[in-house]
Scaffold this active site. Sequence first.
Site, PDB file in Angstrom:
ATOM      1  N   HIS A  17      49.891  25.110   5.651  1.00 59.52           N
ATOM      2  CA  HIS A  17      51.413  25.122   6.541  1.00 59.52           C
ATOM      3  C   HIS A  17      51.562  26.074   7.679  1.00 59.52           C
ATOM      4  CE1 HIS A  17      55.709  24.417   6.764  1.00 59.52           C
ATOM      5  NE2 HIS A  17      55.902  25.774   6.305  1.00 59.52           N
ATOM      6  N   ARG A  45      58.401  16.742  10.316  1.00 57.09           N
ATOM      7  CA  ARG A  45      59.117  16.570  11.581  1.00 57.09           C
ATOM      8  C   ARG A  45      58.025  15.752  12.660  1.00 57.09           C
ATOM      9  NH1 ARG A  45      58.779  23.117  10.045  1.00 57.09           N
ATOM     10  NH2 ARG A  45      61.609  23.805  10.018  1.00 57.09           N
TER      11      ARG A  45
END
Length: 287
Positions: free
Chosen positions: A157, A133
């Site tokens: 995360h 991303r």
Amino acid sequence: MILVQRNVDDITLVDIIPGLPEGEALDLSHMAAELGIDVKITGSNDYSALRGSEIVIVTAGLARKPGMTRMDLLTKNAGIIKSVTGEVAKHAPDSKLIMVTNPLDAMTYVALKTTGFRKSRVFGMGGMLDLSRFKQLISEDLHVSRSSINALVIGEHGESMTPLASYSSVNGIPLRDFLNDQQIDDAIERTRKIAAEVIAKKGATFYAPANGIARMVEAVRYDKKALLPVSAFLEGEFGLSGLCIGVPAIIGKEGVEKIIQLDLQGKEKESFEKGAETLKEAIASLP
């Protein structure tokens, strides 16, 4: 699907829903047949089908829904992961375990403690997804090929993930030669929030996580010694112990073969440590 297309190895699908893994195996086998790929794909509701597996990928658990954080899933998914990884340890005791279930770092910790495997054999896919991303957003901002971008994302995360601008470049040219501090901060914040946007628009993420998993599987299967960001158990690295968190590591046939230490500074150090504190609290709250 990506593992089939890359012809990595035979695949066994296990799920508790009657008929689902067998149906998926049939569908994937039909695709493989047309592509001329000779991997064997089977499905089962019985964990004993995992016997002899070299790598087990765990995606079991409740999925994140719009408006939820990854940590909202903590307690419910911890119970599911204990059950599933207990079966993995029973039927595939020599396997390497790649965790995908959210909250990723906490579930990697639960799996490690449940299985009793060596820490090198249990690691999580989080940084690979966050990295994809971050690279996409940099590509959009700079209008350059995705293939020109090298980047790294470590840490939790979750909302405290740590995209590392100081370790990111465009074909070797430091990212800061292209973007100022505010532009970099904006790209980092968008990286942290983009998953919620994907979930709000389509319900779940599939393709980018699948690619990250495939990269990790190939690193183990082919003993690539690839440097990848994975959630791994720390014992003093980065000044932390007793938790799993995203770090750069060499991944090969033994799993996590070496964790690479980085000298974090400034905002990057603060972000990484904030994520670590979040994970310490999550671990402490586990039943």
